[in-house]
Design a protein around this motif. Sequence first.
Motif, PDB file in Angstrom:
ATOM      1  N   ASP A  75      40.394  26.712  50.780  1.00  0.00           N
ATOM      2  CA  ASP A  75      39.280  25.413  51.081  1.00  0.00           C
ATOM      3  C   ASP A  75      40.173  24.183  51.371  1.00  0.00           C
ATOM      4  O   ASP A  75      40.663  23.601  50.189  1.00  0.00           O
ATOM      5  CB  ASP A  75      38.353  25.509  49.916  1.00  0.00           C
ATOM      6  CG  ASP A  75      37.178  24.411  50.062  1.00  0.00           C
ATOM      7  OD1 ASP A  75      37.506  23.814  51.199  1.00  0.00           O
ATOM      8  OD2 ASP A  75      36.356  24.427  49.434  1.00  0.00           O
ATOM      9  N   LEU A  76      40.226  23.959  52.570  1.00  0.00           N
ATOM     10  CA  LEU A  76      41.249  22.667  52.752  1.00  0.00           C
ATOM     11  C   LEU A  76      40.670  21.318  52.331  1.00  0.00           C
ATOM     12  O   LEU A  76      41.442  20.732  52.016  1.00  0.00           O
ATOM     13  CB  LEU A  76      41.145  22.419  54.259  1.00  0.00           C
ATOM     14  CG  LEU A  76      42.180  23.598  55.152  1.00  0.00           C
ATOM     15  CD1 LEU A  76      42.211  23.353  56.440  1.00  0.00           C
ATOM     16  CD2 LEU A  76      43.767  23.582  54.730  1.00  0.00           C
ATOM     17  N   SER A  77      39.120  21.371  51.978  1.00  0.00           N
ATOM     18  CA  SER A  77      38.660  20.103  51.540  1.00  0.00           C
ATOM     19  C   SER A  77      39.074  19.569  49.986  1.00  0.00           C
ATOM     20  O   SER A  77      38.775  18.955  49.547  1.00  0.00           O
ATOM     21  CB  SER A  77      37.241  20.416  51.536  1.00  0.00           C
ATOM     22  OG  SER A  77      36.650  20.737  52.740  1.00  0.00           O
ATOM     23  N   GLU A  78      39.783  20.551  49.278  1.00  0.00           N
ATOM     24  CA  GLU A  78      40.207  20.571  47.849  1.00  0.00           C
ATOM     25  C   GLU A  78      41.580  19.762  47.892  1.00  0.00           C
ATOM     26  O   GLU A  78      41.702  19.419  46.729  1.00  0.00           O
ATOM     27  CB  GLU A  78      40.341  21.972  47.227  1.00  0.00           C
ATOM     28  CG  GLU A  78      39.218  22.689  46.939  1.00  0.00           C
ATOM     29  CD  GLU A  78      39.355  24.110  46.319  1.00  0.00           C
ATOM     30  OE1 GLU A  78      40.389  24.718  46.307  1.00  0.00           O
ATOM     31  OE2 GLU A  78      38.198  24.703  46.049  1.00  0.00           O
ATOM     32  N   GLY A  79      42.069  19.569  49.037  1.00  0.00           N
ATOM     33  CA  GLY A  79      43.246  18.758  48.834  1.00  0.00           C
ATOM     34  C   GLY A  79      43.448  18.048  50.097  1.00  0.00           C
ATOM     35  O   GLY A  79      42.762  18.162  51.098  1.00  0.00           O
ATOM     36  N   PRO A  80      44.702  17.398  50.151  1.00  0.00           N
ATOM     37  CA  PRO A  80      44.782  16.341  51.399  1.00  0.00           C
ATOM     38  C   PRO A  80      45.006  17.300  52.668  1.00  0.00           C
ATOM     39  O   PRO A  80      45.923  18.119  52.583  1.00  0.00           O
ATOM     40  CB  PRO A  80      46.198  15.643  51.023  1.00  0.00           C
ATOM     41  CG  PRO A  80      46.726  16.546  49.858  1.00  0.00           C
ATOM     42  CD  PRO A  80      45.776  17.096  49.327  1.00  0.00           C
ATOM     43  N   HIS A  81      44.478  17.042  53.607  1.00  0.00           N
ATOM     44  CA  HIS A  81      44.533  17.824  54.834  1.00  0.00           C
ATOM     45  C   HIS A  81      44.253  16.919  56.050  1.00  0.00           C
ATOM     46  O   HIS A  81      43.830  15.744  55.919  1.00  0.00           O
ATOM     47  CB  HIS A  81      43.438  18.827  54.937  1.00  0.00           C
ATOM     48  CG  HIS A  81      41.959  18.575  54.974  1.00  0.00           C
ATOM     49  ND1 HIS A  81      41.455  17.944  53.757  1.00  0.00           N
ATOM     50  CD2 HIS A  81      41.077  18.418  56.008  1.00  0.00           C
ATOM     51  CE1 HIS A  81      40.139  17.636  54.039  1.00  0.00           C
ATOM     52  NE2 HIS A  81      39.932  17.889  55.448  1.00  0.00           N
ATOM     53  N   ILE A  82      44.478  17.521  57.414  1.00  0.00           N
ATOM     54  CA  ILE A  82      44.158  16.617  58.440  1.00  0.00           C
ATOM     55  C   ILE A  82      43.310  17.624  59.450  1.00  0.00           C
ATOM     56  O   ILE A  82      43.277  18.850  59.271  1.00  0.00           O
ATOM     57  CB  ILE A  82      45.552  16.638  59.311  1.00  0.00           C
ATOM     58  CG1 ILE A  82      46.726  16.050  58.504  1.00  0.00           C
ATOM     59  CG2 ILE A  82      45.211  16.089  60.665  1.00  0.00           C
ATOM     60  CD1 ILE A  82      48.117  16.136  59.306  1.00  0.00           C
ATOM     61  N   GLU A  83      42.338  17.051  59.992  1.00  0.00           N
ATOM     62  CA  GLU A  83      41.402  17.688  60.809  1.00  0.00           C
ATOM     63  C   GLU A  83      41.199  16.793  62.116  1.00  0.00           C
ATOM     64  O   GLU A  83      41.170  15.905  62.012  1.00  0.00           O
ATOM     65  CB  GLU A  83      39.809  18.017  60.064  1.00  0.00           C
ATOM     66  CG  GLU A  83      39.165  16.598  59.628  1.00  0.00           C
ATOM     67  CD  GLU A  83      37.970  16.953  58.789  1.00  0.00           C
ATOM     68  OE1 GLU A  83      36.777  16.817  59.403  1.00  0.00           O
ATOM     69  OE2 GLU A  83      37.749  17.260  57.655  1.00  0.00           O
ATOM     70  N   ARG A  84      40.820  17.799  62.918  1.00  0.00           N
ATOM     71  CA  ARG A  84      40.660  17.031  64.160  1.00  0.00           C
ATOM     72  C   ARG A  84      39.618  18.120  64.960  1.00  0.00           C
ATOM     73  O   ARG A  84      39.475  19.236  64.856  1.00  0.00           O
ATOM     74  CB  ARG A  84      41.828  17.369  65.159  1.00  0.00           C
ATOM     75  CG  ARG A  84      43.301  16.379  64.834  1.00  0.00           C
ATOM     76  CD  ARG A  84      42.584  14.882  65.118  1.00  0.00           C
ATOM     77  NE  ARG A  84      43.555  13.997  64.722  1.00  0.00           N
ATOM     78  CZ  ARG A  84      43.815  13.295  63.580  1.00  0.00           C
ATOM     79  NH1 ARG A  84      42.800  13.635  62.688  1.00  0.00           N
ATOM     80  NH2 ARG A  84      44.796  12.515  63.265  1.00  0.00           N
ATOM     81  N   GLU A  85      38.927  17.464  65.998  1.00  0.00           N
ATOM     82  CA  GLU A  85      38.012  18.186  66.807  1.00  0.00           C
ATOM     83  C   GLU A  85      38.150  17.694  68.048  1.00  0.00           C
ATOM     84  O   GLU A  85      38.606  16.618  68.476  1.00  0.00           O
ATOM     85  CB  GLU A  85      36.600  17.537  66.290  1.00  0.00           C
ATOM     86  CG  GLU A  85      35.425  18.503  66.699  1.00  0.00           C
ATOM     87  CD  GLU A  85      34.054  17.985  66.234  1.00  0.00           C
ATOM     88  OE1 GLU A  85      33.081  18.194  66.797  1.00  0.00           O
ATOM     89  OE2 GLU A  85      33.996  17.194  65.265  1.00  0.00           O
ATOM     90  N   LEU A  86      37.940  18.804  69.287  1.00  0.00           N
ATOM     91  CA  LEU A  86      37.913  18.519  70.492  1.00  0.00           C
ATOM     92  C   LEU A  86      36.479  18.297  71.146  1.00  0.00           C
ATOM     93  O   LEU A  86      35.549  19.087  70.668  1.00  0.00           O
ATOM     94  CB  LEU A  86      38.558  19.659  71.002  1.00  0.00           C
ATOM     95  CG  LEU A  86      38.660  19.871  72.663  1.00  0.00           C
ATOM     96  CD1 LEU A  86      39.504  18.653  73.594  1.00  0.00           C
ATOM     97  CD2 LEU A  86      39.140  21.163  73.254  1.00  0.00           C
ATOM     98  N   MET A  87      36.514  17.495  71.894  1.00  0.00           N
ATOM     99  CA  MET A  87      35.179  17.364  72.669  1.00  0.00           C
ATOM    100  C   MET A  87      35.577  16.982  74.127  1.00  0.00           C
ATOM    101  O   MET A  87      36.579  16.361  74.653  1.00  0.00           O
ATOM    102  CB  MET A  87      34.583  15.948  72.181  1.00  0.00           C
ATOM    103  CG  MET A  87      33.172  15.740  72.925  1.00  0.00           C
ATOM    104  SD  MET A  87      32.238  14.252  72.128  1.00  0.00           S
ATOM    105  CE  MET A  87      33.314  12.801  72.730  1.00  0.00           C
TER     106      MET A  87
END
Length: 163
Positions: A75-87
Amino acid sequence: MRHIISILLENEAGALSRVAGLFSARGYNIESLTVAPTEDATLSRMTLVTTGDDQIVEQITKQLNKLVDVVKLVDLSEGPHIERELMMIKVRAEGPMREELKRLADIFRSNIIDVTSNSYTIEMTGDGDKLDAFIASLDSDLIIETVRSGPLGIARGGKRLSV
């Protein structure tokens, strides 16, 4: 709370349907789902976005871990993470609006990837808030079509999802 769950699973027919079936059988909603092969051709990486309190997400992860196809998950939300979305967003671009849309695309660090006599198709990556802000900055009459990938995520630093 929103959770981004990253899953390594066997790259086999039916693996995706078993994961989706687990969610539907228990009445959990999948907000976004992205799957692609990894550098190891026998494995795929699935990024799944869902919402729920900690107890629900804990139950989801326990059930996912029981699936034969699932190799590992986090579960990436439990720690530091990078998220990106494409549109990709197709907009009406006629007359003086063409220059204004080019400026707006530059401000949001996006790319115009298709040009016709009356439209632009703009490609943009970023977090969901950035993409939402771009859409909000446009007159709704200009928007022809919008396609979004949903978030992809990766842990920060040396932490990684691997076998």
